[in-house]
Design a protein around this motif. Structure first.
Motif, mmCIF file in Angstrom:
data_model
loop_
_atom_site.group_PDB
_atom_site.id
_atom_site.type_symbol
_atom_site.label_atom_id
_atom_site.label_comp_id
_atom_site.label_asym_id
_atom_site.label_seq_id
_atom_site.Cartn_x
_atom_site.Cartn_y
_atom_site.Cartn_z
ATOM 1 N N ASP A 62 -32.412 -1.668 20.443
ATOM 2 C CA ASP A 62 -32.764 -0.276 20.146
ATOM 3 C C ASP A 62 -31.578 0.456 19.520
ATOM 4 O O ASP A 62 -31.728 1.143 18.509
ATOM 5 C CB ASP A 62 -33.212 0.407 21.451
ATOM 6 N N ILE A 63 -30.395 0.271 20.104
ATOM 7 C CA ILE A 63 -29.206 0.955 19.581
ATOM 8 C C ILE A 63 -28.864 0.441 18.179
ATOM 9 O O ILE A 63 -28.643 1.214 17.255
ATOM 10 C CB ILE A 63 -28.003 0.758 20.534
ATOM 11 N N ARG A 104 -31.375 1.645 15.535
ATOM 12 C CA ARG A 104 -31.205 3.057 15.165
ATOM 13 C C ARG A 104 -29.965 3.249 14.300
ATOM 14 O O ARG A 104 -29.970 4.035 13.352
ATOM 15 C CB ARG A 104 -31.128 3.913 16.428
ATOM 16 N N TYR A 105 -28.921 2.499 14.622
ATOM 17 C CA TYR A 105 -27.711 2.553 13.805
ATOM 18 C C TYR A 105 -28.020 2.106 12.377
ATOM 19 O O TYR A 105 -27.608 2.734 11.409
ATOM 20 C CB TYR A 105 -26.626 1.672 14.433
ATOM 21 N N LEU A 142 -29.987 4.690 10.437
ATOM 22 C CA LEU A 142 -29.108 5.771 9.977
ATOM 23 C C LEU A 142 -28.302 5.322 8.760
ATOM 24 O O LEU A 142 -28.127 6.064 7.802
ATOM 25 C CB LEU A 142 -28.147 6.189 11.096
ATOM 26 N N LYS A 153 -30.332 5.474 5.741
ATOM 27 C CA LYS A 153 -30.501 6.864 5.294
ATOM 28 C C LYS A 153 -29.269 7.357 4.552
ATOM 29 O O LYS A 153 -29.385 8.011 3.528
ATOM 30 C CB LYS A 153 -30.736 7.774 6.508
ATOM 31 N N THR A 154 -28.079 7.047 5.103
ATOM 32 C CA THR A 154 -26.860 7.560 4.474
ATOM 33 C C THR A 154 -26.618 6.920 3.117
ATOM 34 O O THR A 154 -26.175 7.572 2.185
ATOM 35 C CB THR A 154 -25.619 7.313 5.350
ATOM 36 N N VAL A 197 -22.393 4.511 23.365
ATOM 37 C CA VAL A 197 -22.815 4.245 21.984
ATOM 38 C C VAL A 197 -24.231 4.754 21.765
ATOM 39 O O VAL A 197 -24.535 5.378 20.739
ATOM 40 C CB VAL A 197 -22.719 2.732 21.668
ATOM 41 N N ASP A 198 -25.100 4.541 22.757
ATOM 42 C CA ASP A 198 -26.484 5.012 22.671
ATOM 43 C C ASP A 198 -26.511 6.523 22.445
ATOM 44 O O ASP A 198 -27.215 7.026 21.572
ATOM 45 C CB ASP A 198 -27.215 4.640 23.967
ATOM 46 N N VAL A 234 -25.282 7.543 18.935
ATOM 47 C CA VAL A 234 -26.314 7.313 17.914
ATOM 48 C C VAL A 234 -27.367 8.421 17.990
ATOM 49 O O VAL A 234 -27.804 8.942 16.963
ATOM 50 C CB VAL A 234 -26.945 5.916 18.075
ATOM 51 N N LEU A 256 -26.029 11.489 16.294
ATOM 52 C CA LEU A 256 -26.071 11.309 14.833
ATOM 53 C C LEU A 256 -27.485 11.524 14.307
ATOM 54 O O LEU A 256 -27.683 12.192 13.298
ATOM 55 C CB LEU A 256 -25.611 9.895 14.479
ATOM 56 N N GLU A 257 -28.451 10.957 15.021
ATOM 57 C CA GLU A 257 -29.852 11.109 14.608
ATOM 58 C C GLU A 257 -30.249 12.572 14.573
ATOM 59 O O GLU A 257 -30.917 13.031 13.643
ATOM 60 C CB GLU A 257 -30.768 10.344 15.576
ATOM 61 N N PHE A 312 -28.784 14.416 11.704
ATOM 62 C CA PHE A 312 -29.516 14.041 10.481
ATOM 63 C C PHE A 312 -30.793 14.838 10.347
ATOM 64 O O PHE A 312 -31.130 15.322 9.270
ATOM 65 C CB PHE A 312 -29.846 12.555 10.507
ATOM 66 N N GLU A 362 -31.924 17.337 7.371
ATOM 67 C CA GLU A 362 -33.174 17.169 6.630
ATOM 68 C C GLU A 362 -34.037 18.409 6.675
ATOM 69 O O GLU A 362 -34.709 18.758 5.710
ATOM 70 C CB GLU A 362 -33.945 15.963 7.178
#
Lengths: 219, 86
Positions: A203-204, A207-208, A211, A214-215, B68-69, B72, B75-76, B79, B83
């Motif tokens: 999952d992590i 998602r990374y 992203l 997207k970038t 880290v989770d 992220v 960051l999401e 974003f 948007e």
């Protein structure tokens, strides 16, 4: 963070603790290393689940060609490979103290699982060969479907036909007379826990990667 | 092997310092003096020490995974805000 992740964290903590604390019967040769059953074998189960997920995502990608499926397939393969390598390394260490050697070429399961890992290392080499995203996604999806198809043969069908020291040889299921029933009480929860952990890591990473897409794509 | 003397006395606190250097090493306590926690850890062929080490590794990895989770997730969210602005 989603609640199921906390559940996985607590679950794994309980499994690790209980794995050390339960009384296990005395088993010749294995002795206390019988507890490795809670660690080494779930690595392979988790790898199977991860590769099965990658197989599904690869087919989905070929179906509608959304890059999201490619990201998911790549992530599942990476995590599967990670767990497979852990299985390989833990197996080698375990073998040193129960079979007397780190590696033997007469052991089919050992060598075929190493071969299976190589197939998935090749997957990432293949991916790195393409700059075009769509092309990379399509070809690696096809390769992955082929790669995952070899896994049951390499890890289950062929090793069971051949003489081997590894439990599960010559037509026997992996749980044989040397595996005490008490061990299963921790073994199955450990399998569930490690699969949960793998899905969390996926999952992590997924998602990374989303992203990252997207970038590099829009901004 | 030099490690043998440690193996022989696993049921009590091993006073390696006193055995390595002459005289009683100050600060080391006998098993009777030590706390209940130390006595527990020293029992059962030291298996609890392995459990402790495993749990330390697990908790450190878990802490990092959670961190880290969350990063992220942040960051999401940033974003999404970008948007929405655009």
């Amino acid at each position: 963070m989603k609640p199921w992740k906390y559940f996985v964290a607590v679950w794994m903590t309980v499994v690790i603790t209980a794995g050390f604390l339960i009384r296990i019967p005395e088993i010749a040769i294995l002795e206390q290393t019988a507890r490795n059953l809670f660690l080494h074998v779930p690595m392979w189960f988790t790898m199977m689940v991860a590769f099965a997920m990658a197989f599904y995502y690869s087919i989905r990608y070929l179906n509608d060609e959304h890059l999201d499926w490619d990201i998911k397939a790549e992530t599942a393969t990476a995590v599967g490979l990670l767990f497979g390598l852990c299985g390989l390394f833990t197996g080698a260490l375990w073998a040193r103290f129960t079979w007397g050697t780190w590696w033997t070429f007469s052991e089919p399961r050992m060598n075929l699982s190493a071969l299976a890992m190589l197939i998935f290392v090749a997957y990432f080499i293949l991916r790195s060969a393409f700059n075009d995203r769509e092309k990379r996604a399509k070809i690696s999806a096809i390769y992955n479907i082929f790669g995952v198809t070899t896994i049951p043969f390499l890890l289950y069908i062929i090793p069971r036909q051949l003489p081997s020291l590894h439990p599960g040889a010559e037509g026997n299921p992996a749980f044989s007379d040397m595996t005490a029933p008490e061990l299963r009480i921790i073994f199955y929860p450990a399998v569930i826990g490690f699969i949960g952990l793998a899905i969390w890591i996926m999952d992590i990473v997924k998602r990374y990667k989303q992203l990252q897409l997207k970038t590099s794509g829009s901004i | 092997m030099r490690l043998n003397f440690i193996q022989e006395s696993t049921s009590s606190t091993v006073d390696t310092l006193t055995q390595s250097y002459s005289g009683k090493w100050e600060g080391t306590e006998s098993i009777e003096q030590s706390s209940a926690f130390i006595q527990l850890m020293a029992s059962n062929d030291l298996i609890f020490v392995v459990l402790g080490v495993s749990l330390i590794i697990w908790f450190v990895l878990l802490f990092y995974l959670i961190k880290v989770d969350r990063n992220v997730s942040k960051l999401e969210e940033s974003f999404k805000e970008k948007e929405n602005e655009a």
